[in-house]
Design a protein around this motif. Structure first.
Motif, PDB file in Angstrom:
ATOM      1  N   LEU A  30       0.834  -1.200   0.000  1.00  0.00           N
ATOM      2  CA  LEU A  30       0.000   0.000   0.000  1.00  0.00           C
ATOM      3  C   LEU A  30       0.871   1.254   0.000  1.00  0.00           C
ATOM      4  CD1 LEU A  30      -2.796   1.335   0.266  1.00  0.00           C
ATOM      5  CD2 LEU A  30      -2.553   1.112   2.752  1.00  0.00           C
ATOM      6  N   ALA A  31       1.902   1.259   0.850  1.00  0.00           N
ATOM      7  CA  ALA A  31       2.808   2.406   0.909  1.00  0.00           C
ATOM      8  C   ALA A  31       3.495   2.633  -0.430  1.00  0.00           C
ATOM      9  CB  ALA A  31       3.851   2.190   2.010  1.00  0.00           C
ATOM     10  N   ASP A  32       3.914   1.539  -1.061  1.00  0.00           N
ATOM     11  CA  ASP A  32       4.601   1.651  -2.342  1.00  0.00           C
ATOM     12  C   ASP A  32       3.674   2.218  -3.416  1.00  0.00           C
ATOM     13  OD1 ASP A  32       6.951   1.035  -4.063  1.00  0.00           O
ATOM     14  OD2 ASP A  32       5.548  -0.349  -5.014  1.00  0.00           O
ATOM     15  N   GLU A  33       2.441   1.720  -3.463  1.00  0.00           N
ATOM     16  CA  GLU A  33       1.488   2.178  -4.484  1.00  0.00           C
ATOM     17  C   GLU A  33       1.110   3.638  -4.279  1.00  0.00           C
ATOM     18  OE1 GLU A  33       0.291   0.739  -7.168  1.00  0.00           O
ATOM     19  OE2 GLU A  33       1.405  -1.129  -6.875  1.00  0.00           O
TER      20      GLU A  33
ATOM     21  N   GLU B  75       7.915   1.256  10.464  1.00  0.00           N
ATOM     22  CA  GLU B  75       7.935   0.119   9.555  1.00  0.00           C
ATOM     23  C   GLU B  75       7.497  -1.187  10.216  1.00  0.00           C
ATOM     24  OE1 GLU B  75      11.608  -0.276   7.522  1.00  0.00           O
ATOM     25  OE2 GLU B  75      11.584   1.774   6.727  1.00  0.00           O
ATOM     26  N   GLU B  76       7.547  -1.247  11.541  1.00  0.00           N
ATOM     27  CA  GLU B  76       7.135  -2.470  12.229  1.00  0.00           C
ATOM     28  C   GLU B  76       5.711  -2.853  11.824  1.00  0.00           C
ATOM     29  OE1 GLU B  76      10.393  -0.744  14.730  1.00  0.00           O
ATOM     30  OE2 GLU B  76       8.684   0.003  13.603  1.00  0.00           O
ATOM     31  N   GLY B  77       5.516  -4.130  11.484  1.00  0.00           N
ATOM     32  CA  GLY B  77       4.190  -4.600  11.108  1.00  0.00           C
ATOM     33  C   GLY B  77       3.785  -4.340   9.670  1.00  0.00           C
ATOM     34  N   SER B  78       4.737  -3.938   8.827  1.00  0.00           N
ATOM     35  CA  SER B  78       4.391  -3.576   7.451  1.00  0.00           C
ATOM     36  C   SER B  78       4.054  -4.778   6.577  1.00  0.00           C
ATOM     37  CB  SER B  78       5.529  -2.777   6.800  1.00  0.00           C
ATOM     38  OG  SER B  78       6.724  -3.531   6.774  1.00  0.00           O
ATOM     39  N   ASP B  79       4.223  -6.004   7.106  1.00  0.00           N
ATOM     40  CA  ASP B  79       3.812  -7.192   6.361  1.00  0.00           C
ATOM     41  C   ASP B  79       2.371  -7.577   6.642  1.00  0.00           C
ATOM     42  OD1 ASP B  79       4.322  -7.889   8.981  1.00  0.00           O
ATOM     43  OD2 ASP B  79       5.291  -9.796   8.500  1.00  0.00           O
ATOM     44  N   GLY B  80       1.669  -6.812   7.494  1.00  0.00           N
ATOM     45  CA  GLY B  80       0.266  -7.075   7.779  1.00  0.00           C
ATOM     46  C   GLY B  80      -0.622  -6.711   6.599  1.00  0.00           C
ATOM     47  N   TYR B  81      -1.813  -7.300   6.559  1.00  0.00           N
ATOM     48  CA  TYR B  81      -2.732  -7.089   5.435  1.00  0.00           C
ATOM     49  C   TYR B  81      -3.827  -6.088   5.789  1.00  0.00           C
ATOM     50  CZ  TYR B  81      -0.883 -10.644   2.345  1.00  0.00           C
ATOM     51  OH  TYR B  81      -0.078 -11.343   1.497  1.00  0.00           O
ATOM     52  N   VAL B  82      -4.115  -5.236   4.819  1.00  0.00           N
ATOM     53  CA  VAL B  82      -5.213  -4.280   4.912  1.00  0.00           C
ATOM     54  C   VAL B  82      -6.286  -4.689   3.920  1.00  0.00           C
ATOM     55  CG1 VAL B  82      -5.910  -1.890   4.487  1.00  0.00           C
ATOM     56  CG2 VAL B  82      -3.749  -2.372   5.662  1.00  0.00           C
ATOM     57  N   GLU B  83      -7.519  -4.842   4.408  1.00  0.00           N
ATOM     58  CA  GLU B  83      -8.628  -5.218   3.531  1.00  0.00           C
ATOM     59  C   GLU B  83      -9.622  -4.092   3.326  1.00  0.00           C
ATOM     60  OE1 GLU B  83     -10.519  -8.800   4.746  1.00  0.00           O
ATOM     61  OE2 GLU B  83      -8.641  -9.935   4.903  1.00  0.00           O
ATOM     62  N   ARG B  84      -9.610  -3.087   4.205  1.00  0.00           N
ATOM     63  CA  ARG B  84     -10.575  -1.994   4.098  1.00  0.00           C
ATOM     64  C   ARG B  84     -10.016  -0.763   4.798  1.00  0.00           C
ATOM     65  NH1 ARG B  84     -12.095  -5.959   7.246  1.00  0.00           N
ATOM     66  NH2 ARG B  84     -13.299  -6.901   5.565  1.00  0.00           N
ATOM     67  N   PHE B  85     -10.754   0.350   4.639  1.00  0.00           N
ATOM     68  CA  PHE B  85     -10.305   1.619   5.203  1.00  0.00           C
ATOM     69  C   PHE B  85     -11.429   2.260   6.000  1.00  0.00           C
ATOM     70  CE2 PHE B  85      -8.013   0.781   1.341  1.00  0.00           C
ATOM     71  CZ  PHE B  85      -6.698   0.995   1.717  1.00  0.00           C
ATOM     72  N   THR B  86     -11.056   3.052   6.986  1.00  0.00           N
ATOM     73  CA  THR B  86     -12.019   3.870   7.696  1.00  0.00           C
ATOM     74  C   THR B  86     -11.398   5.239   7.905  1.00  0.00           C
ATOM     75  OG1 THR B  86     -13.479   3.978   9.618  1.00  0.00           O
ATOM     76  CG2 THR B  86     -11.245   3.201  10.018  1.00  0.00           C
ATOM     77  N   VAL B  87     -12.228   6.252   7.851  1.00  0.00           N
ATOM     78  CA  VAL B  87     -11.743   7.624   7.987  1.00  0.00           C
ATOM     79  C   VAL B  87     -11.942   8.081   9.422  1.00  0.00           C
ATOM     80  CG1 VAL B  87     -12.012  10.008   7.212  1.00  0.00           C
ATOM     81  CG2 VAL B  87     -12.255   8.119   5.574  1.00  0.00           C
ATOM     82  N   GLY B  88     -10.878   8.540  10.032  1.00  0.00           N
ATOM     83  CA  GLY B  88     -10.951   9.037  11.410  1.00  0.00           C
ATOM     84  C   GLY B  88     -11.325  10.502  11.429  1.00  0.00           C
ATOM     85  N   ALA B  89     -12.644  10.777  11.349  1.00  0.00           N
ATOM     86  CA  ALA B  89     -13.104  12.164  11.299  1.00  0.00           C
ATOM     87  C   ALA B  89     -14.043  12.492  12.448  1.00  0.00           C
ATOM     88  CB  ALA B  89     -13.806  12.427   9.964  1.00  0.00           C
ATOM     89  N   MET B  90     -14.092  11.591  13.437  1.00  0.00           N
ATOM     90  CA  MET B  90     -15.010  11.788  14.547  1.00  0.00           C
ATOM     91  C   MET B  90     -14.225  12.164  15.812  1.00  0.00           C
ATOM     92  SD  MET B  90     -13.983   8.553  13.941  1.00  0.00           S
ATOM     93  CE  MET B  90     -15.214   7.647  13.007  1.00  0.00           C
ATOM     94  N   GLY B  91     -14.953  12.312  16.914  1.00  0.00           N
ATOM     95  CA  GLY B  91     -14.300  12.579  18.184  1.00  0.00           C
ATOM     96  C   GLY B  91     -13.564  11.361  18.698  1.00  0.00           C
ATOM     97  N   ALA B  92     -12.717  11.580  19.697  1.00  0.00           N
ATOM     98  CA  ALA B  92     -11.857  10.504  20.187  1.00  0.00           C
ATOM     99  C   ALA B  92     -12.657   9.337  20.762  1.00  0.00           C
ATOM    100  CB  ALA B  92     -10.894  11.057  21.234  1.00  0.00           C
ATOM    101  N   ASP B  93     -13.687   9.630  21.578  1.00  0.00           N
ATOM    102  CA  ASP B  93     -14.472   8.550  22.185  1.00  0.00           C
ATOM    103  C   ASP B  93     -15.212   7.743  21.132  1.00  0.00           C
ATOM    104  OD1 ASP B  93     -13.612   9.327  24.660  1.00  0.00           O
ATOM    105  OD2 ASP B  93     -15.416  10.515  25.128  1.00  0.00           O
ATOM    106  N   SER B  94     -15.845   8.413  20.198  1.00  0.00           N
ATOM    107  CA  SER B  94     -16.552   7.712  19.115  1.00  0.00           C
ATOM    108  C   SER B  94     -15.576   6.924  18.256  1.00  0.00           C
ATOM    109  CB  SER B  94     -17.312   8.715  18.247  1.00  0.00           C
ATOM    110  OG  SER B  94     -18.298   9.387  18.983  1.00  0.00           O
ATOM    111  N   ALA B  95     -14.403   7.498  18.027  1.00  0.00           N
ATOM    112  CA  ALA B  95     -13.398   6.831  17.201  1.00  0.00           C
ATOM    113  C   ALA B  95     -12.970   5.515  17.830  1.00  0.00           C
ATOM    114  CB  ALA B  95     -12.191   7.744  17.000  1.00  0.00           C
TER     115      ALA B  95
END
Length: 379
Positions: free
Chosen positions: A242-245, A253-273
């Motif tokens: 993902l970083a390369d693309e 860099e730790e954990g960069s071999d993990g897989y991402v299947e979806r995204f979420t946008v952090g646009a809410m307050g801290a408690d809701s987030a």
């Protein structure tokens, strides 16, 4: 005039029609359609073509209308036909592999009456003739969704009729209500339906699909020809990829071999987030690089695989240290959040179908979890 009328030539309309009919009758045609985008349709199409090749068949490929485009200009930028040409060792020209580029510009022109559906049908049929000539079987890849193309009467339903194709429907499945969409597609394709393959089925949904949904559909004379389990390497991308693309800077860099299947946008307050992030799995949190409270909440959620920070802002040293300790990579991009979401989703949507290794794995999944002979009609 009389001599001309009685002296047939290679350009005589009747001979062109006869030639077209001969090609159609000699070539088995399968159209792989999809209920929605990102269901693995490209991988399944190419894997089936490779399996047919392995059985000694001379195969062809065609994507009548290109829909996976990267710009709004009428230039072919759909990568699926290019990948097919490479993996299937085809010599066909791109204008035959993809005769219609279904771009936003094309759609605007069609709405204004500047595209003639009859001429487009002829263009598609002529390309099909060229590709199918001498082939045992040709695989047609549908658009992103089977109903795309209605503006010029080139939905997958229209194409199946135009090119006399049997249809394999690729469907996702998460909950029983998804069966409604399957039945709608079954009705749309009618007698041309060869069957349905469910793809990328999560473990939590697999048993219910097998024990309840499949018998229900088969009771309605809907052949279910495969139930393919979710395969992590096919349903996501690694953080490093993902970083390369995205051309992102890797701050942690730790954990960069993990897989991402979806995204979420952090646009809410801290408690809701925090409540939201704790309900997610294999997700990348996209948020501004200056939203420290969102960063902290994301790092406390076990399903967050990375932070993707936008706007070029660098997080605090405390956040970087906490992320490194927890093995959660942090990526940084210069683009704004909306642009980053669009680009990241495109990477996940298309990136896993772009190499031979992906197709190899899909071949194995089909062999293990689908009735390939039933799909190909060779039983």
């Amino acid at each position: 005039m009389t001599d001309t009328d009685t002296d047939p030539t290679p350009t005589d309309e009747s001979e062109r029609t006869d030639s077209r009919d001969d090609v159609d009758s000699e070539t088995e045609t399968i159209l792989v359609a999809s209920l929605e985008e990102s269901t693995g349709k490209t991988a399944i199409t190419l894997a089936l073509a490779r399996l047919a090749q392995a059985n000694g068949e001379d195969v062809g490929y065609m994507k009548p209308k290109g829909t996976r485009l990267q710009s709004n200009v009428g230039k072919t930028l759909d990568e699926d036909p290019m990948l097919a040409r490479e993996l299937l060792d085809l010599e066909a020209e791109m204008h035959d592999l993809e005769p219609v580029v279904y771009s936003p510009t094309f759609v605007e022109q069609a709405i204004r009456g500047r595209e003639d559906p009859a001429e487009l049908h002829e263009r598609v049929h002529e390309a099909f003739e060229s590709l199918a000539d001498g082939k045992d079987r040709i695989f047609l890849e549908g658009g992103g969704q089977y109903d795309i193309g209605g503006i010029v009467d080139l939905t997958d339903v229209d194409l199946a009729e135009l090119l006399d194709a049997r249809v394999l429907v690729v469907a996702p499945y998460e909950r029983p209500m998804d069966v409604d969409d399957v039945l709608a597609a079954v009705d749309a394709f009618g007698d041309r339906l060869a069957g349905v393959v469910f793809n990328d089925v999560a473990d939590a949904a697999y048993d219910g699909l097998e024990t309840d949904v499949v018998p229900f559909l088969e009771g309605r004379d809907v052949p279910v020809l495969g139930v393919l389990p979710r395969e992590r390497t096919l349903s996501g991308v690694t953080v490093a990829d993902l970083a390369d693309e995205l051309g992102a800077s890797m701050l942690v860099e730790e954990g960069s071999d993990g897989y991402v299947e979806r995204f979420t946008v952090g646009a809410m307050g801290a408690d809701s987030a925090l409540r939201h992030f704790r309900r997610t799995k294999d997700v990348a949190v996209i948020t501004g690089g200056d939203r420290a409270e969102i960063h902290t909440a994301a790092l406390e959620a076990p399903g967050v695989r990375c932070l993707l920070l936008t706007g070029g802002h660098r997080p605090s040293g405390a956040i970087v240290g906490q992320a490194a300790e927890r093995g959660v990579p942090i990526l940084s991009v210069q683009t704004d959040t909306l642009t980053t979401v669009d680009r990241a989703e495109d990477v996940v949507r298309s990136g896993r179908t772009r190499d031979a290794q992906t197709i190899d794995r899909m071949e194995s999944l089909l062999a293990d979890h689908a009735t390939v002979d039933g799909i190909l009609g060779t039983e």
